[in-house]
Motif scaffolding. Sequence first.
Motif, PDB file in Angstrom:
ATOM      1  N   ILE A  50      -1.824   7.929   3.858  1.00 31.76           N
ATOM      2  CA  ILE A  50      -0.993   7.239   2.876  1.00 31.76           C
ATOM      3  C   ILE A  50      -1.906   6.841   1.725  1.00 31.76           C
ATOM      4  CG2 ILE A  50       0.505   5.264   2.430  1.00 31.76           C
ATOM      5  CD1 ILE A  50       1.058   5.188   5.467  1.00 31.76           C
ATOM      6  N   ARG A  51      -1.559   7.226   0.524  1.00 22.56           N
ATOM      7  CA  ARG A  51      -2.377   6.900  -0.635  1.00 22.56           C
ATOM      8  C   ARG A  51      -2.227   5.417  -1.001  1.00 22.56           C
ATOM      9  NH1 ARG A  51      -4.555  11.073  -3.313  1.00 22.56           N
ATOM     10  NH2 ARG A  51      -3.849  13.152  -2.769  1.00 22.56           N
ATOM     11  N   PRO A  52      -3.295   4.796  -1.481  1.00 14.79           N
ATOM     12  CA  PRO A  52      -3.237   3.369  -1.826  1.00 14.79           C
ATOM     13  C   PRO A  52      -2.128   3.029  -2.822  1.00 14.79           C
ATOM     14  CG  PRO A  52      -5.508   4.118  -1.833  1.00 14.79           C
ATOM     15  CD  PRO A  52      -4.642   5.341  -1.654  1.00 14.79           C
ATOM     16  N   GLU A  53      -1.807   3.937  -3.732  1.00 14.31           N
ATOM     17  CA  GLU A  53      -0.764   3.660  -4.721  1.00 14.31           C
ATOM     18  C   GLU A  53       0.642   3.742  -4.137  1.00 14.31           C
ATOM     19  OE1 GLU A  53      -2.173   7.950  -5.442  1.00 14.31           O
ATOM     20  OE2 GLU A  53      -3.128   6.040  -5.022  1.00 14.31           O
ATOM     21  N   ASN A  54       0.786   4.224  -2.900  1.00 11.84           N
ATOM     22  CA  ASN A  54       2.088   4.304  -2.255  1.00 11.84           C
ATOM     23  C   ASN A  54       2.380   3.123  -1.339  1.00 11.84           C
ATOM     24  OD1 ASN A  54       1.356   7.691  -2.215  1.00 11.84           O
ATOM     25  ND2 ASN A  54       3.063   6.871  -3.359  1.00 11.84           N
ATOM     26  N   ILE A  55       1.499   2.139  -1.331  1.00 12.24           N
ATOM     27  CA  ILE A  55       1.712   0.915  -0.566  1.00 12.24           C
ATOM     28  C   ILE A  55       1.983  -0.196  -1.573  1.00 12.24           C
ATOM     29  CG2 ILE A  55       0.671  -0.742   1.031  1.00 12.24           C
ATOM     30  CD1 ILE A  55      -1.138   1.553   2.000  1.00 12.24           C
ATOM     31  N   CYS A  56       2.990  -1.020  -1.305  1.00 13.62           N
ATOM     32  CA  CYS A  56       3.313  -2.096  -2.245  1.00 13.62           C
ATOM     33  C   CYS A  56       3.764  -3.341  -1.483  1.00 13.62           C
ATOM     34  CB  CYS A  56       4.379  -1.645  -3.223  1.00 13.62           C
ATOM     35  SG  CYS A  56       5.940  -1.219  -2.449  1.00 13.62           S
ATOM     36  N   LEU A  57       3.810  -4.444  -2.218  1.00  9.78           N
ATOM     37  CA  LEU A  57       4.304  -5.686  -1.643  1.00  9.78           C
ATOM     38  C   LEU A  57       5.819  -5.622  -1.531  1.00  9.78           C
ATOM     39  CD1 LEU A  57       2.237  -8.298  -3.670  1.00  9.78           C
ATOM     40  CD2 LEU A  57       1.854  -7.539  -1.321  1.00  9.78           C
ATOM     41  N   ALA A  58       6.350  -6.135  -0.448  1.00 10.90           N
ATOM     42  CA  ALA A  58       7.802  -6.211  -0.284  1.00 10.90           C
ATOM     43  C   ALA A  58       8.321  -7.439  -1.027  1.00 10.90           C
ATOM     44  CB  ALA A  58       8.163  -6.295   1.195  1.00 10.90           C
ATOM     45  N   ALA A  59       9.501  -7.330  -1.566  1.00  9.35           N
ATOM     46  CA  ALA A  59      10.136  -8.471  -2.218  1.00  9.35           C
ATOM     47  C   ALA A  59      10.449  -9.531  -1.163  1.00  9.35           C
ATOM     48  CB  ALA A  59      11.410  -8.019  -2.919  1.00  9.35           C
ATOM     49  N   PRO A  60      10.479 -10.802  -1.542  1.00  8.14           N
ATOM     50  CA  PRO A  60      10.813 -11.852  -0.580  1.00  8.14           C
ATOM     51  C   PRO A  60      12.150 -11.558   0.108  1.00  8.14           C
ATOM     52  CG  PRO A  60      10.016 -12.818  -2.616  1.00  8.14           C
ATOM     53  CD  PRO A  60      10.192 -11.344  -2.871  1.00  8.14           C
ATOM     54  N   GLY A  61      12.158 -11.622   1.413  1.00  4.89           N
ATOM     55  CA  GLY A  61      13.359 -11.379   2.202  1.00  4.89           C
ATOM     56  C   GLY A  61      13.629  -9.911   2.498  1.00  4.89           C
ATOM     57  N   ALA A  62      12.878  -9.010   1.875  1.00  7.57           N
ATOM     58  CA  ALA A  62      13.071  -7.573   2.109  1.00  7.57           C
ATOM     59  C   ALA A  62      12.317  -7.156   3.370  1.00  7.57           C
ATOM     60  CB  ALA A  62      12.561  -6.764   0.916  1.00  7.57           C
ATOM     61  N   PRO A  63      12.768  -6.100   4.051  1.00 12.07           N
ATOM     62  CA  PRO A  63      12.029  -5.641   5.229  1.00 12.07           C
ATOM     63  C   PRO A  63      10.661  -5.102   4.813  1.00 12.07           C
ATOM     64  CG  PRO A  63      13.812  -4.126   4.700  1.00 12.07           C
ATOM     65  CD  PRO A  63      13.938  -5.293   3.776  1.00 12.07           C
ATOM     66  N   GLY A  64       9.709  -5.249   5.696  1.00 10.98           N
ATOM     67  CA  GLY A  64       8.361  -4.757   5.422  1.00 10.98           C
ATOM     68  C   GLY A  64       7.489  -4.936   6.648  1.00 10.98           C
ATOM     69  N   LEU A  65       6.242  -4.599   6.519  1.00 11.25           N
ATOM     70  CA  LEU A  65       5.268  -4.727   7.598  1.00 11.25           C
ATOM     71  C   LEU A  65       4.196  -5.712   7.165  1.00 11.25           C
ATOM     72  CD1 LEU A  65       4.907  -0.924   8.348  1.00 11.25           C
ATOM     73  CD2 LEU A  65       6.258  -2.585   9.633  1.00 11.25           C
ATOM     74  N   ALA A  66       3.766  -6.567   8.079  1.00 13.42           N
ATOM     75  CA  ALA A  66       2.748  -7.559   7.761  1.00 13.42           C
ATOM     76  C   ALA A  66       1.354  -6.988   8.005  1.00 13.42           C
ATOM     77  CB  ALA A  66       2.951  -8.806   8.631  1.00 13.42           C
ATOM     78  N   ALA A  67       0.442  -7.301   7.090  1.00 15.33           N
ATOM     79  CA  ALA A  67      -0.956  -6.876   7.219  1.00 15.33           C
ATOM     80  C   ALA A  67      -1.823  -7.910   6.521  1.00 15.33           C
ATOM     81  CB  ALA A  67      -1.163  -5.497   6.600  1.00 15.33           C
ATOM     82  N   PRO A  68      -2.768  -8.534   7.234  1.00 15.75           N
ATOM     83  CA  PRO A  68      -3.617  -9.546   6.601  1.00 15.75           C
ATOM     84  C   PRO A  68      -4.531  -8.933   5.533  1.00 15.75           C
ATOM     85  CG  PRO A  68      -4.011  -9.451   8.991  1.00 15.75           C
ATOM     86  CD  PRO A  68      -3.038  -8.379   8.646  1.00 15.75           C
ATOM     87  N   VAL A  69      -4.684  -9.660   4.425  1.00 15.61           N
ATOM     88  CA  VAL A  69      -5.589  -9.245   3.351  1.00 15.61           C
ATOM     89  C   VAL A  69      -7.010  -9.603   3.757  1.00 15.61           C
ATOM     90  CG1 VAL A  69      -6.254  -9.665   0.950  1.00 15.61           C
ATOM     91  CG2 VAL A  69      -3.829  -9.548   1.578  1.00 15.61           C
ATOM     92  N   ARG A  70      -7.912  -8.641   3.658  1.00 14.48           N
ATOM     93  CA  ARG A  70      -9.316  -8.857   4.009  1.00 14.48           C
ATOM     94  C   ARG A  70     -10.231  -8.910   2.799  1.00 14.48           C
ATOM     95  NH1 ARG A  70      -8.423 -11.402   8.195  1.00 14.48           N
ATOM     96  NH2 ARG A  70      -7.546 -10.227   9.896  1.00 14.48           N
ATOM     97  N   LEU A  71      -9.863  -8.193   1.721  1.00 20.74           N
ATOM     98  CA  LEU A  71     -10.735  -8.129   0.558  1.00 20.74           C
ATOM     99  C   LEU A  71      -9.927  -7.709  -0.652  1.00 20.74           C
ATOM    100  CD1 LEU A  71     -13.718  -8.018  -0.602  1.00 20.74           C
ATOM    101  CD2 LEU A  71     -13.672  -5.605  -0.022  1.00 20.74           C
ATOM    102  N   ARG A  72     -10.253  -8.276  -1.791  1.00 15.20           N
ATOM    103  CA  ARG A  72      -9.666  -7.862  -3.060  1.00 15.20           C
ATOM    104  C   ARG A  72     -10.797  -7.335  -3.927  1.00 15.20           C
ATOM    105  NH1 ARG A  72      -7.850 -11.394  -7.977  1.00 15.20           N
ATOM    106  NH2 ARG A  72      -9.890 -12.143  -7.445  1.00 15.20           N
ATOM    107  N   GLU A  73     -10.679  -6.099  -4.396  1.00 15.27           N
ATOM    108  CA  GLU A  73     -11.742  -5.435  -5.146  1.00 15.27           C
ATOM    109  C   GLU A  73     -11.203  -5.053  -6.528  1.00 15.27           C
ATOM    110  OE1 GLU A  73     -14.812  -1.720  -4.391  1.00 15.27           O
ATOM    111  OE2 GLU A  73     -13.068  -1.936  -3.098  1.00 15.27           O
ATOM    112  N   THR A  74     -11.636  -5.779  -7.556  1.00 15.26           N
ATOM    113  CA  THR A  74     -11.189  -5.513  -8.913  1.00 15.26           C
ATOM    114  C   THR A  74     -12.000  -4.367  -9.500  1.00 15.26           C
ATOM    115  OG1 THR A  74     -10.579  -7.820  -9.189  1.00 15.26           O
ATOM    116  CG2 THR A  74     -10.806  -6.530 -11.191  1.00 15.26           C
ATOM    117  N   LEU A  75     -11.297  -3.344 -10.003  1.00 14.41           N
ATOM    118  CA  LEU A  75     -11.948  -2.145 -10.524  1.00 14.41           C
ATOM    119  C   LEU A  75     -11.496  -1.851 -11.950  1.00 14.41           C
ATOM    120  CD1 LEU A  75     -11.411   0.042  -7.349  1.00 14.41           C
ATOM    121  CD2 LEU A  75     -13.495  -1.141  -8.003  1.00 14.41           C
ATOM    122  N   GLY A  76     -11.429  -2.849 -12.797  1.00 14.63           N
ATOM    123  CA  GLY A  76     -10.980  -2.647 -14.176  1.00 14.63           C
ATOM    124  C   GLY A  76      -9.476  -2.626 -14.256  1.00 14.63           C
ATOM    125  N   ALA A  77      -8.897  -1.446 -14.504  1.00 15.99           N
ATOM    126  CA  ALA A  77      -7.446  -1.324 -14.683  1.00 15.99           C
ATOM    127  C   ALA A  77      -6.671  -1.449 -13.378  1.00 15.99           C
ATOM    128  CB  ALA A  77      -7.116   0.009 -15.338  1.00 15.99           C
TER     129      ALA A  77
END
Length: 75
Positions: free
Chosen positions: A22-49
């Motif tokens: 699964i490509r990183p650009e094909n994963i997104c946050l679910a809207a509040p109340g929408a179905p989705g899967l939970a996954a804990p955030v481990r790291l945020r890496e800022t890469l410019g754009a």
Amino acid sequence: MALPRCSSPARCTRPGRVVFGIRPENICLAAPGAPGLAAPVRLRETLGADTLVWLDFGGQRISMRMDPARARPLA
């Protein structure tokens, strides 16, 4: 995960396990109340754009590509 049977024997040459990506650009946050899967955030890496947000999901580390402005609240 159940997969449909192959409709063409020529395309089904090796039975057994299937690995898919699964490509990183094909994963997104679910809207509040929408179905989705939970996954804990481990790291945020800022890469410019873009920002890569690294998640733990099912024992695997996966990344999600986001706009940096949307990723800030996740840190």
